[in-house]
Write a protein that holds these residues in place. Sequence first.
Motif, mmCIF file in Angstrom:
data_model
loop_
_atom_site.group_PDB
_atom_site.id
_atom_site.type_symbol
_atom_site.label_atom_id
_atom_site.label_comp_id
_atom_site.label_asym_id
_atom_site.label_seq_id
_atom_site.Cartn_x
_atom_site.Cartn_y
_atom_site.Cartn_z
ATOM 1 N N UNK A 1 5.733 -7.751 -7.965
ATOM 2 C CA UNK A 1 6.235 -6.521 -7.374
ATOM 3 C C UNK A 1 5.177 -5.556 -6.854
ATOM 4 N N UNK A 2 3.908 -5.887 -7.026
ATOM 5 C CA UNK A 2 2.866 -4.983 -6.522
ATOM 6 C C UNK A 2 1.596 -5.770 -6.248
ATOM 7 N N UNK A 3 0.694 -5.214 -5.436
ATOM 8 C CA UNK A 3 -0.585 -5.893 -5.187
ATOM 9 C C UNK A 3 -1.398 -6.111 -6.461
ATOM 10 N N UNK A 4 -1.320 -5.164 -7.404
ATOM 11 C CA UNK A 4 -2.058 -5.317 -8.645
ATOM 12 C C UNK A 4 -1.589 -6.510 -9.451
ATOM 13 N N UNK A 5 -0.280 -6.676 -9.556
ATOM 14 C CA UNK A 5 0.279 -7.830 -10.259
ATOM 15 C C UNK A 5 -0.123 -9.117 -9.553
ATOM 16 N N UNK A 6 -0.052 -9.088 -8.234
ATOM 17 C CA UNK A 6 -0.368 -10.263 -7.425
ATOM 18 C C UNK A 6 -1.833 -10.679 -7.592
ATOM 19 N N UNK A 7 -2.734 -9.712 -7.529
ATOM 20 C CA UNK A 7 -4.166 -10.015 -7.626
ATOM 21 C C UNK A 7 -4.520 -10.602 -8.984
ATOM 22 N N UNK A 8 -3.837 -10.151 -10.040
ATOM 23 C CA UNK A 8 -4.144 -10.622 -11.389
ATOM 24 C C UNK A 8 -3.738 -12.070 -11.613
ATOM 25 N N UNK B 1 5.846 -14.778 -4.896
ATOM 26 C CA UNK B 1 6.684 -14.127 -3.888
ATOM 27 C C UNK B 1 6.365 -12.635 -3.916
ATOM 28 N N UNK B 2 5.772 -12.124 -2.849
ATOM 29 C CA UNK B 2 5.453 -10.695 -2.775
ATOM 30 C C UNK B 2 6.752 -9.912 -2.631
ATOM 31 N N UNK B 3 6.891 -8.872 -3.433
ATOM 32 C CA UNK B 3 8.127 -8.086 -3.398
ATOM 33 C C UNK B 3 7.826 -6.684 -3.925
ATOM 34 N N UNK B 4 8.857 -5.966 -4.315
ATOM 35 C CA UNK B 4 8.675 -4.636 -4.898
ATOM 36 C C UNK B 4 9.849 -4.360 -5.812
ATOM 37 N N UNK B 5 9.788 -3.239 -6.497
ATOM 38 C CA UNK B 5 10.955 -2.723 -7.196
ATOM 39 C C UNK B 5 11.594 -1.653 -6.314
ATOM 40 N N UNK B 6 12.586 -0.966 -6.854
ATOM 41 C CA UNK B 6 13.327 -0.036 -6.018
ATOM 42 C C UNK B 6 13.757 1.215 -6.767
ATOM 43 N N UNK B 7 14.684 1.941 -6.172
ATOM 44 C CA UNK B 7 15.194 3.161 -6.793
ATOM 45 C C UNK B 7 16.658 3.342 -6.407
ATOM 46 N N UNK C 1 5.522 0.921 -10.488
ATOM 47 C CA UNK C 1 6.164 2.020 -11.210
ATOM 48 C C UNK C 1 7.365 2.616 -10.470
ATOM 49 N N UNK C 2 8.504 2.626 -11.140
ATOM 50 C CA UNK C 2 9.719 3.172 -10.541
ATOM 51 C C UNK C 2 9.589 4.665 -10.280
ATOM 52 N N UNK C 3 8.837 5.366 -11.130
ATOM 53 C CA UNK C 3 8.729 6.816 -10.959
ATOM 54 C C UNK C 3 8.062 7.176 -9.641
ATOM 55 N N UNK C 4 7.140 6.349 -9.178
ATOM 56 C CA UNK C 4 6.510 6.609 -7.878
ATOM 57 C C UNK C 4 7.540 6.517 -6.763
ATOM 58 N N UNK C 5 8.379 5.481 -6.814
ATOM 59 C CA UNK C 5 9.424 5.310 -5.811
ATOM 60 C C UNK C 5 10.429 6.450 -5.876
ATOM 61 N N UNK C 6 10.799 6.848 -7.083
ATOM 62 C CA UNK C 6 11.776 7.927 -7.233
ATOM 63 C C UNK C 6 11.218 9.249 -6.714
ATOM 64 N N UNK D 1 3.639 -1.032 -4.582
ATOM 65 C CA UNK D 1 3.842 -1.684 -3.292
ATOM 66 C C UNK D 1 4.053 -0.666 -2.165
ATOM 67 N N UNK D 2 4.774 0.407 -2.425
ATOM 68 C CA UNK D 2 5.044 1.373 -1.355
ATOM 69 C C UNK D 2 3.744 2.004 -0.864
ATOM 70 N N UNK D 3 2.802 2.210 -1.785
ATOM 71 C CA UNK D 3 1.523 2.780 -1.382
ATOM 72 C C UNK D 3 0.713 1.840 -0.527
ATOM 73 N N UNK D 4 0.700 0.559 -0.895
ATOM 74 C CA UNK D 4 -0.098 -0.407 -0.136
ATOM 75 C C UNK D 4 0.543 -0.748 1.202
ATOM 76 N N UNK D 5 1.858 -0.723 1.279
ATOM 77 C CA UNK D 5 2.546 -1.141 2.503
ATOM 78 C C UNK D 5 2.706 -0.029 3.531
ATOM 79 N N UNK D 6 2.810 1.209 3.074
ATOM 80 C CA UNK D 6 3.174 2.290 4.005
ATOM 81 C C UNK D 6 2.101 3.345 4.202
ATOM 82 N N UNK D 7 1.128 3.424 3.300
ATOM 83 C CA UNK D 7 0.108 4.467 3.416
ATOM 84 C C UNK D 7 0.636 5.860 3.140
#
Length: 380
Positions: free
Chosen positions: A161-168, A180-186, A286-291, A308-314
């Motif tokens: 769900x995030x670049x950090x998880x993916x890189x690890x 599978x690259x993805x994200x969580x939501x709100x 983190x869901x709180x970031x999305x919220x 993911x929202x930070x890495x994808x959208x700036x």
Amino acid sequence: MRLMTLLPMAADGVGPSYTCLSLLSGMAATGLSGPCYVARARDRPADVTVLPTVPRMLNMVPYRHVRGPAARAAERRYLSDLRRGDIAYLWPGASLAAFEAARALDLPVVVDGINTRMADARRILDAAYAAEGLTPAHGITDDRIRDEDDKLALTTHFFAPSPGVEAALATSPLSEEAVISCSYGFDPDRAGAKNGGARRRTRPIFLFVGRSSIRKGTHQLLRAWERAGVEGELWIAGAIEPVIRTLCAPLLERPDVRCLGFVSDVASLYSQADVFVLPSLEEGDPLVTLEAASCGLPVIASPMGAGRIGSETGCVAMIDPGEPDSIANQLAHFGRSAEMRAEWGGRAHAAATAYTWKKVAKRRAEALDRRLGCASARRA
């Protein structure tokens, strides 16, 4: 193809169970569905078949009294119902035996990476505790790392769900093709989402939500707050790790720092705050970031906290969580300028519209369809 989900924990509308059921509800709207086996259920989305072990009449019994037996019973029931042609969707708490049983049936084994791989998380956190002269308190042992890696070796599809998880995952037993690259939501209603850019207070409120801990970088945030000299307030919502209370006692007692403790109505905090801050050293997505972004709050975060929202959208103002000056500079910039807060808040709000549970779940279902032909199987 049935999406057979094992969630051997309490489905109480918080934490991983909230995330799991939100995703299942969204995927059900695409036609990809199946039962979810849980230990206990207080949260039951209308479009998800939730099968608890603990009878409804015992829902109010403290969960610690039934946790182990109920989780094991949920897994036994799950494995007895699993059959060829299913998709095994396994969440934290599923045993290695459950992975082995699913693979013995030649099933796709789908896993969600709610946090960074433990081997990487321990490396990150060991360094952070050592930098403070502290004994690590993260609880990640060699046995837990081995258990996770044994499960990764049996996983066929891994939602990162995030670049950090993916890189690890790069040095894990998981194959690169499985990721599978993805994200969580709100949920807009739960978060209290509204248009951004309307907050123009002269004394802004900066908000942190989560368990204040070394992992979340709260100690560095408090140090940065003192250095930034912002004419405003820092609100900290959530429990506080004992070591943070000891390490940062004078900073927590500052008159411009408010420790709110556990807050059930987090949406009310988003509506009062002007800036959201999350300097995490290790996270999933983190869901709180999305919220916070969905509520039009400008977001200051580490790469892990930005997700993911930070890495994808700036749309997130990035900081280095290990450098208080990096955090302090952003706090000062946003503290001085209502226009800057409005601009970044509007940017975050616009970006968040692509990350509702319904939309991210649809993307996941489509990803599984590309890999497994789920839609073709349903049509047949």
